[in-house]
Design an enzyme around this catalytic site. Structure first.
Site, PDB file in Angstrom:
ATOM      1  CB  THR A 137      -0.491   2.756   5.097  1.00  0.00           C
ATOM      2  OG1 THR A 137      -1.498   3.698   4.721  1.00  0.00           O
ATOM      3  CG2 THR A 137      -1.115   1.680   5.958  1.00  0.00           C
ATOM      4  N   GLY A 138       2.704   2.377   5.309  1.00  0.00           N
ATOM      5  CA  GLY A 138       3.858   1.523   5.608  1.00  0.00           C
ATOM      6  C   GLY A 138       4.616   2.024   6.827  1.00  0.00           C
ATOM      7  CD  GLU A 183       7.031  -5.583  -2.100  1.00  0.00           C
ATOM      8  OE1 GLU A 183       7.197  -4.865  -3.100  1.00  0.00           O
ATOM      9  OE2 GLU A 183       7.913  -6.348  -1.670  1.00  0.00           O
ATOM     10  N   GLY A 213       0.843  -1.202   0.000  1.00  0.00           N
ATOM     11  CA  GLY A 213       0.000   0.000   0.000  1.00  0.00           C
ATOM     12  C   GLY A 213       0.867   1.238   0.000  1.00  0.00           C
ATOM     13  CB  SER A 214       0.084   4.730   0.759  1.00  0.00           C
ATOM     14  OG  SER A 214      -0.352   4.628   2.095  1.00  0.00           O
ATOM     15  CB  THR A 215       5.320   5.685   1.330  1.00  0.00           C
ATOM     16  OG1 THR A 215       5.792   5.026   0.141  1.00  0.00           O
ATOM     17  CG2 THR A 215       6.506   6.010   2.211  1.00  0.00           C
ATOM     18  CB  CYS A 246       3.029  -0.129  -7.152  1.00  0.00           C
ATOM     19  SG  CYS A 246       3.428  -1.772  -7.770  1.00  0.00           S
TER      20      CYS A 246
HETATM   21  P1  NAD Z   1      -3.286   2.485   1.674  1.00  0.00           P
HETATM   22  O1  NAD Z   1      -1.972   2.498   2.360  1.00  0.00           O
HETATM   23  O2  NAD Z   1      -4.203   3.624   1.887  1.00  0.00           O
HETATM   24  O3  NAD Z   1      -4.122   1.180   2.108  1.00  0.00           O
HETATM   25  C1  NAD Z   1      -3.653  -0.131   1.905  1.00  0.00           C
HETATM   26  C2  NAD Z   1      -4.283  -1.077   2.921  1.00  0.00           C
HETATM   27  O4  NAD Z   1      -3.833  -0.725   4.238  1.00  0.00           O
HETATM   28  C3  NAD Z   1      -5.808  -1.016   2.986  1.00  0.00           C
HETATM   29  O5  NAD Z   1      -6.281  -2.340   3.182  1.00  0.00           O
HETATM   30  C4  NAD Z   1      -6.060  -0.156   4.223  1.00  0.00           C
HETATM   31  O6  NAD Z   1      -7.329  -0.385   4.816  1.00  0.00           O
HETATM   32  C5  NAD Z   1      -4.929  -0.605   5.126  1.00  0.00           C
HETATM   33  N1  NAD Z   1      -4.530   0.346   6.180  1.00  0.00           N
HETATM   34  C6  NAD Z   1      -4.605   1.698   6.173  1.00  0.00           C
HETATM   35  N2  NAD Z   1      -4.091   2.217   7.305  1.00  0.00           N
HETATM   36  C7  NAD Z   1      -3.646   1.165   8.037  1.00  0.00           C
HETATM   37  C8  NAD Z   1      -2.963   1.043   9.290  1.00  0.00           C
HETATM   38  N3  NAD Z   1      -2.651   2.117  10.033  1.00  0.00           N
HETATM   39  N4  NAD Z   1      -2.629  -0.190   9.725  1.00  0.00           N
HETATM   40  C9  NAD Z   1      -2.908  -1.286   8.981  1.00  0.00           C
HETATM   41  N5  NAD Z   1      -3.570  -1.241   7.792  1.00  0.00           N
HETATM   42  C10 NAD Z   1      -3.924  -0.019   7.329  1.00  0.00           C
HETATM   43  O7  NAD Z   1      -2.966   2.277   0.126  1.00  0.00           O
HETATM   44  P2  NAD Z   1      -3.966   2.241  -1.118  1.00  0.00           P
HETATM   45  O8  NAD Z   1      -4.460   3.617  -1.414  1.00  0.00           O
HETATM   46  O9  NAD Z   1      -4.967   1.150  -0.932  1.00  0.00           O
HETATM   47  O10 NAD Z   1      -2.975   1.757  -2.275  1.00  0.00           O
HETATM   48  C11 NAD Z   1      -2.279   2.613  -3.124  1.00  0.00           C
HETATM   49  C12 NAD Z   1      -0.802   2.635  -2.788  1.00  0.00           C
HETATM   50  O11 NAD Z   1      -0.287   1.302  -2.797  1.00  0.00           O
HETATM   51  C13 NAD Z   1       0.042   3.398  -3.790  1.00  0.00           C
HETATM   52  O12 NAD Z   1       0.979   4.190  -3.090  1.00  0.00           O
HETATM   53  C14 NAD Z   1       0.763   2.300  -4.581  1.00  0.00           C
HETATM   54  O13 NAD Z   1       1.988   2.684  -5.148  1.00  0.00           O
HETATM   55  C15 NAD Z   1       0.948   1.277  -3.504  1.00  0.00           C
HETATM   56  N6  NAD Z   1       1.173  -0.057  -4.087  1.00  0.00           N
HETATM   57  C16 NAD Z   1       2.422  -0.595  -3.980  1.00  0.00           C
HETATM   58  C17 NAD Z   1       2.691  -1.829  -4.579  1.00  0.00           C
HETATM   59  C18 NAD Z   1       4.053  -2.446  -4.511  1.00  0.00           C
HETATM   60  O14 NAD Z   1       4.203  -3.614  -4.858  1.00  0.00           O
HETATM   61  N7  NAD Z   1       5.082  -1.731  -4.080  1.00  0.00           N
HETATM   62  C19 NAD Z   1       1.673  -2.510  -5.264  1.00  0.00           C
HETATM   63  C20 NAD Z   1       0.405  -1.926  -5.338  1.00  0.00           C
HETATM   64  C21 NAD Z   1       0.167  -0.688  -4.737  1.00  0.00           C
END
Ligand code: NAD
Length: 474
Positions: free
Chosen positions: A225-226, A243, A221-223, A277
């Site tokens: 949230t990471g 990731e 997901g997003s940086t 991504c």
């Molecule tokens: P996001 O971080 O908003 O959410 C991803 C997931 O995390 C969702 O299921 C969300 O409910 C959960 N989440 C949110 N806050 C949390 C927390 N504090 N603790 C635990 N879980 C939590 O990301 P998004 O908008 O769904 O995805 C888009 C992003 O993902 C983009 O930045 C994209 O580049 C990235 N992405 C990366 C890869 C990769 O392989 N590097 C692949 C696909 C997408």
């Protein structure tokens, strides 16, 4: 079995309803794509408990694990059409691309089924035997985004199950329907508790990360949230795979055959509406070819068929959700206000639906948000350069490091430049090629660890060294 009419969550092999549900919107129509149950904190506890209990037998039975992975691939293949239609409805992906995602997910499961856990023999002589075995970590919390939910979830599930771990999967609330449907199809295929699926908002994800029964968090997901997950995982030193986001650069050298590469570069940037991504998110083009290449890209953009994901003629669907639509719109508006020019697109298409045409923007500098941040949508800044060293410097001048590419007729020069790009993957004359056997992940703030390949499997394992001194024979 879960149906779209009555989606249910998967916990301990049972399909369970919930007291409350929420609506997932179809981004192509603005109408409901479906309704999804919300997991309570009690159900989350049940899911982690079930995964812990299932772990003991699962860890001890590699043959069952291989058969289960083959069965997951079969379920994906046998139900490809239903799954692809649901995916197209919930994230607006053209039906052909949705079918491709389901097929690719099956490929990931098949790959892990065919790859036994290796044992590394470090020493095997008269003095000693030193071997490194792979042991499971335990319960993996797999948390996935909305943009490629099936492929990302199945990659995590397959790697974790192959390693002998069990899984609690939390899909994004913006794209849960296809994964819930898949859970229903797998309920009778996998032993109870081996895979559990709970849906909820970001707080449910946070509760899962901090749950004492979880051994590893595998997050895509997003940086932002990471970072939050890494902080939340610190007190228990929980194993992490992150990731994260990207801002991939592509560098085009002056020796390219413009007409030949334009459709490939366009696909690298705009496939799935740029919601990838590792899409090309900044395009650096040598001044000798910037005009013809921009014109060729504009022709491909104008030939794009933006519309109904279920129409086979459609090549690009809507942006997948309202928040992402607003992000792309505001980044483009900001770039145009800052003096940029929209060579194509530049404003939303007619509604209903979150349609935004492929947009090429010229005349923007490194500080413009469209260049400096991750747009994750159908808008690409085109930036000219004269000096290749400057272009490499600009490509690397970002906190992200997911992918990057070089486009040239001289592939050995391309490979040398690719080696200087600070990214987990650097491609020459291709971009974002991801496959089960090739490591994929980010440097800098694009992630920690690598998915795929043997290194991707090792993320889900404890490495267990057994070192034996052999008795002297004389
Ligand atoms: P996001 O971080 O908003 O959410 C991803 C997931 O995390 C969702 O299921 C969300 O409910 C959960 N989440 C949110 N806050 C949390 C927390 N504090 N603790 C635990 N879980 C939590 O990301 P998004 O908008 O769904 O995805 C888009 C992003 O993902 C983009 O930045 C994209 O580049 C990235 N992405 C990366 C890869 C990769 O392989 N590097 C692949 C696909 C997408």
């Amino acid at each position: 079995m879960t149906t779209l009419a009555e989606p249910r969550l998967l916990v301990n092999g049972r399909l369970v309803s919930a007291d409350s549900t929420f609506t997932v919107e179809n981004p192509a129509t603005g109408k409901p794509a479906g309704h999804c149950p919300v997991a309570s904190s009690v159900l989350l506890d049940d899911a982690v408990d079930a995964a812990q209990h299932a772990g003991r037998a699962w860890a001890a039975d590699p043959a069952s694990r291989r058969r289960a992975l083959e069965a997951i691939a079969r379920v994906l293949t046998d139900n490809a059409e239903t799954l692809a239609r649901t995916l197209a409805r919930e994230i607006g992906l053209p039906i052909k691309d949705a079918g491709f995602e389901v097929a690719a997910a099956a490929g990931f499961a098949r790959h892990r089924a065919a790859t036994p856990l290796p044992v590394d023999v470090i020493h095997d002589d008269e003095r000693q035997s030193v071997r490194v075995h792979r042991a499971p970590i335990g319960v993996v919390a797999a948390i996935v985004p909305w943009n490629a939910p099936v492929m990302i979830a199945v990659e995590k599930i397959s790697s974790a199950l192959a390693a002998g771990d069990t899984v609690v999967l939390k899909p994004s609330p913006l794209a849960p329907l296809t994964l819930v449907l898949l859970g229903g199809l797998l309920a009778d295929v996998l032993p109870p508790g081996v895979l559990n699926i709970v849906v909820g908002d970001d707080e449910l994800g946070a509760a899962l990360v901090s749950h004492p029964g979880v051994g590893m968090v595998s997050f895509t997901g997003s940086t932002a949230t990471g970072r939050a997950i890494m902080a939340a995982a610190a007190p228990r030193l929980r194993r992490l795979s992150l990731e994260l986001g990207g801002n991939d650069a592509a560098i085009v050298l002056p020796d390219v055959a413009v007409e030949k590469i334009a459709p490939k570069i366009f696909a690298g940037a705009f496939y799935r509406g740029g919601q990838v991504c590792a899409a090309i998110k900044r395009l650096y083009v040598h001044t000798d070819v910037v005009e013809p290449l921009t014109a060729a890209l504009a022709r491909v953009a104008e030939a794009t068929v933006l519309g109904d994901p279920f129409d086979p003629a459609t090549t690009m669907g809507p942006i997948s959700n309202a928040a992402q639509f607003e992000r792309v719109r505001s980044l483009v508006d900001d770039a145009l206000t800052a003096g940029g020019t929209a060579v194509t697109g530049g404003e939303p298409g007619p509604g209903p639906g979150l349609f935004y045409p492929p947009t090429l923007v010229t005349g923007v500098g490194p500080d413009t948000a469209l260049v400096a941040q991750e747009q994750f949508g159908p808008a690409l800044p085109v930036i000219p350069f004269d000096d290749i060293d400057r272009a490499v410097e600009a490509a690397n001048a970002t906190d992200f490091g997911l992918g990057a590419s070089v486009w040239t007729s001289d592939v050995s020069a391309g490979a040398e430049i690719a080696a200087r790009l600070d990214a987990g993957s650097a491609w020459v004359n291709r971009h974002a090629l991801v496959s089960p056997e090739v490591p994929f992940g980010g440097t800098k703030q694009s992630g920690v660890g690598r998915a795929n390949g043997s290194v991707g499997l090792d993320q889900y394992c404890e490495l267990h060294t057994v070192s034996v001194a052999r008795p002297r024979t004389r």
